[in-house]
Scaffold this motif. Sequence first.
Motif, PDB file in Angstrom:
ATOM      1  N   ILE B  75       0.880  -1.167   0.000  1.00 55.16           N
ATOM      2  CA  ILE B  75       0.000   0.000   0.000  1.00 55.16           C
ATOM      3  C   ILE B  75       0.914   1.212   0.000  1.00 55.16           C
ATOM      4  O   ILE B  75       2.076   1.101   0.394  1.00 55.16           O
ATOM      5  CB  ILE B  75      -0.923  -0.026   1.247  1.00 55.16           C
ATOM      6  N   LEU B  77       0.947   5.123   1.269  1.00 58.54           N
ATOM      7  CA  LEU B  77       0.310   6.277   1.896  1.00 58.54           C
ATOM      8  C   LEU B  77       1.116   7.552   1.670  1.00 58.54           C
ATOM      9  O   LEU B  77       0.795   8.601   2.199  1.00 58.54           O
ATOM     10  CB  LEU B  77       0.151   6.041   3.400  1.00 58.54           C
ATOM     11  N   VAL B 122      12.812  -0.132   1.510  1.00 63.81           N
ATOM     12  CA  VAL B 122      12.533  -0.193   2.946  1.00 63.81           C
ATOM     13  C   VAL B 122      11.546  -1.329   3.230  1.00 63.81           C
ATOM     14  O   VAL B 122      11.693  -2.080   4.192  1.00 63.81           O
ATOM     15  CB  VAL B 122      11.967   1.158   3.454  1.00 63.81           C
ATOM     16  N   LEU B 126      14.287  -4.046   4.403  1.00 60.48           N
ATOM     17  CA  LEU B 126      14.256  -3.862   5.856  1.00 60.48           C
ATOM     18  C   LEU B 126      13.021  -4.519   6.464  1.00 60.48           C
ATOM     19  O   LEU B 126      12.861  -4.543   7.678  1.00 60.48           O
ATOM     20  CB  LEU B 126      14.274  -2.377   6.214  1.00 60.48           C
ATOM     21  N   GLU B 127      12.142  -5.016   5.597  1.00 59.81           N
ATOM     22  CA  GLU B 127      10.918  -5.687   6.029  1.00 59.81           C
ATOM     23  C   GLU B 127      10.078  -4.856   6.977  1.00 59.81           C
ATOM     24  O   GLU B 127       9.544  -5.346   7.963  1.00 59.81           O
ATOM     25  CB  GLU B 127      11.257  -7.040   6.669  1.00 59.81           C
ATOM     26  N   VAL B 128      10.000  -3.557   6.673  1.00 58.22           N
ATOM     27  CA  VAL B 128       9.127  -2.689   7.454  1.00 58.22           C
ATOM     28  C   VAL B 128       7.720  -2.801   6.875  1.00 58.22           C
ATOM     29  O   VAL B 128       7.542  -2.836   5.658  1.00 58.22           O
ATOM     30  CB  VAL B 128       9.617  -1.230   7.385  1.00 58.22           C
ATOM     31  N   ASN B 129       6.744  -2.887   7.769  1.00 60.78           N
ATOM     32  CA  ASN B 129       5.344  -2.905   7.356  1.00 60.78           C
ATOM     33  C   ASN B 129       5.077  -1.764   6.363  1.00 60.78           C
ATOM     34  O   ASN B 129       5.405  -0.618   6.629  1.00 60.78           O
ATOM     35  CB  ASN B 129       4.520  -2.722   8.636  1.00 60.78           C
ATOM     36  N   LEU B 131       2.573  -0.022   5.499  1.00 57.25           N
ATOM     37  CA  LEU B 131       1.827   1.137   6.011  1.00 57.25           C
ATOM     38  C   LEU B 131       2.760   2.108   6.693  1.00 57.25           C
ATOM     39  O   LEU B 131       2.749   3.317   6.441  1.00 57.25           O
ATOM     40  CB  LEU B 131       0.791   0.673   7.038  1.00 57.25           C
ATOM     41  N   ILE B 132       3.598   1.561   7.577  1.00 61.73           N
ATOM     42  CA  ILE B 132       4.494   2.395   8.363  1.00 61.73           C
ATOM     43  C   ILE B 132       5.579   2.986   7.472  1.00 61.73           C
ATOM     44  O   ILE B 132       5.914   4.174   7.575  1.00 61.73           O
ATOM     45  CB  ILE B 132       5.132   1.560   9.491  1.00 61.73           C
ATOM     46  N   ALA B 133       6.124   2.171   6.587  1.00 59.46           N
ATOM     47  CA  ALA B 133       7.208   2.659   5.731  1.00 59.46           C
ATOM     48  C   ALA B 133       6.741   3.851   4.912  1.00 59.46           C
ATOM     49  O   ALA B 133       7.422   4.888   4.853  1.00 59.46           O
ATOM     50  CB  ALA B 133       7.679   1.530   4.807  1.00 59.46           C
ATOM     51  N   LEU B 135       4.014   5.699   5.413  1.00 60.13           N
ATOM     52  CA  LEU B 135       3.586   6.776   6.309  1.00 60.13           C
ATOM     53  C   LEU B 135       4.801   7.597   6.737  1.00 60.13           C
ATOM     54  O   LEU B 135       4.779   8.836   6.733  1.00 60.13           O
ATOM     55  CB  LEU B 135       2.926   6.159   7.541  1.00 60.13           C
ATOM     56  N   GLY B 136       5.878   6.893   7.111  1.00 58.23           N
ATOM     57  CA  GLY B 136       7.110   7.576   7.487  1.00 58.23           C
ATOM     58  C   GLY B 136       7.644   8.399   6.328  1.00 58.23           C
ATOM     59  O   GLY B 136       8.031   9.561   6.494  1.00 58.23           O
ATOM     60  N   MET B 137       7.639   7.799   5.133  1.00 56.63           N
ATOM     61  CA  MET B 137       8.095   8.515   3.943  1.00 56.63           C
ATOM     62  C   MET B 137       7.260   9.768   3.729  1.00 56.63           C
ATOM     63  O   MET B 137       7.783  10.838   3.400  1.00 56.63           O
ATOM     64  CB  MET B 137       7.989   7.583   2.738  1.00 56.63           C
ATOM     65  N   LEU B 139       5.715  11.556   5.998  1.00 58.63           N
ATOM     66  CA  LEU B 139       6.119  12.571   6.977  1.00 58.63           C
ATOM     67  C   LEU B 139       7.411  13.241   6.542  1.00 58.63           C
ATOM     68  O   LEU B 139       7.570  14.462   6.636  1.00 58.63           O
ATOM     69  CB  LEU B 139       6.314  11.933   8.354  1.00 58.63           C
TER      70      LEU B 139
END
Lengths: 328, 327
Positions: B75, B77, B122, B126-129, B131-133, B135-137, B139
């Motif tokens: 996904i 975001l 990422v 880095l296997e980051v979820n 959504l979080i990856a 979302l962080g991007m 920000l």
Amino acid sequence: MSAQSLPHIAATQRRLFKINPVYLLVVALILAIVVMNPAFGEPTGYMNYLKRVTALAILSGGALYVIVSGGFDLSVGSMMTLTVIGSSMLASNDPNSTYWIIPLMLGMGLIVGLINGLVVSYLKVPSLIATLGMMITLNGVAFMWSGGAPRGYLPDTFRFFGRYNITDIPVISLLPVAVICLVVFGVILWWGMHRTNFGRMLHAVGDNQQAARLAGVPVERVRISAFVISSLTAVLAGVILGGRAGVSVNIGSGFELQAITAAVIGGAQLLGGRGSVPATIAGALALEAIFTLLNLLGLAQPVRLVVQGLILIGAVAFATYQRKRAGR
Amino acid sequence: MTDTPLPAPGRRFRFERHASTILLLAAVTIYIALIVIMGQTRFLTLDNLVAILGRSITLGITAIGQTFAILVASIDLSVASLISAAAVVTSVVMNGDPAMMLPAVLAVLALGVVVGLVNGLVITKLEVNPLIATLGMSLIIQGVLSYYYNNFAGNVPVEFQIFAYGSVGIVPFSLVFMFVLAGCAWFVLRFTRFGSDVYSVGGNRDAARLAGIKTDRVAIGAHMICSLCAAIAGIYLASRLRSGAPWIGAEGVYDLESIAVVVIGGTVLAGGRGGIWGTIAGVIIFSLIDSIFNVAGVDAFVKQVLRGIIIVAAVAFYAARSKRPVA
């Protein structure tokens, strides 16, 4: 998979040997702040910091319930906005209104949480979409209610929780009411998560929903309760934030991500099964300490966003790396 | 709309396959009925139809990219802030100079590729979820952007505004462009190896890996396409607004809306099933809903509330049928 599911003795033993790095992080950050700004060591300095962090800390404690159950709640920021705007509209400067406004707002939080939970559990909408939809809706409601520009202000009785300081106390000299709220609600949230059957079921649902269901956990009820708790803490956080900062139309925006970031810094596992309330509150303290440091370094507001984004990605990547290395 | 036939043995009616068509027909019916009831038949013209479609170009282009991300069970975001960044870069680099049009477009496309690449790396390495990856991007992009700009910056030369305002007959270039882009995306998904890999990876990552597909590369590729489309959407928005500002992406809620449109179009959030034309149907449904609100004269804030409810309801419309656990 999680330490909480082990027998109690083993769990405490393991915890003694392994301190969650977030606590060290908080201590290090606060030392850094004190070095840069000695005034922070005075009661007014650190008490103001705690006062600033209270809303976020309570909010992330509640958001953790949803995270541990395996979901996200992105509607909490707009719930805070709605609480502040709604209270100021209803109060119409009447100091006696606080006694029914806060329960009313909590009732509203209950309904919002119920809707979130029902939509996620029974309509099977991914919590991210469901709560994002709720976020848009609640922001719209807040705008509708205030007609785009908030009128009126919050009476002092309402602002008591966020703003008032109890003075003339030995040793610490002053004690903000917000800090008392932080301790009280922090303990309640800790108790609910780590000392009750409900907390254990919450972990079970987040860890493996299928297994929890087969073990007899009422999965839907547990998940709905998690969303309700999250919304209720959002209302409380809204009351405290409104008390501290006053009324503005986008007062709560961005808090949903800060709450998730705080939980992630505290070692909570996204998509469920693992998380600790004290560590999450420490995560909130760390996040606010980082923001304070950025301020001291003279970095502008937008840098906060960048740092928060990096922390979010970094913390999750770090957690994944650790889990992989531990072979779990 | 809700009376789906029971699955009869033999010839089964595949609800999922036709749901977006059903929803589209429902939206068209409501729209026409409303116009007839309100007696405003002047809205029933070809010009107006084109106008309705023309309003959702940004969303359409973004959603085409988002389809790729969702098909590989990921996904994105970060599209909203990337749209803002792309629009600002476009207008700042051009700064009214027609000679800078090509460099600006290339710079923005490069930005899109880089953001998509980082997102993909990422998420896969880095296997980051996801959504979080993303979302962080989001920000990070928003932070960097608002550090440098806090208002409309630069401006787009008149020559470049043709992208948004020029037309062949009554059909705007941008609309043609969106459909050409959708056609390309459809071609890629339907006829290329990458396309079938996207479906395999989204359907079952482990099986795809065991079948010899380089799953990480496919996921990264999908994210690059997604970010590239968002960047193009930003270029279009700059051309239409004649300048870029750091909030235009967030204001359009393009992250959520593009996801909602993809899901309404029948692409499954868990990945592996769906397609581009469903997404386009979703985009048209959304712009029809907007037009319905406008014709009915719904207040802007009420519109926002209804929008949130409709998005959730539309996702629920599909999700309630799936037996898969949700996050």
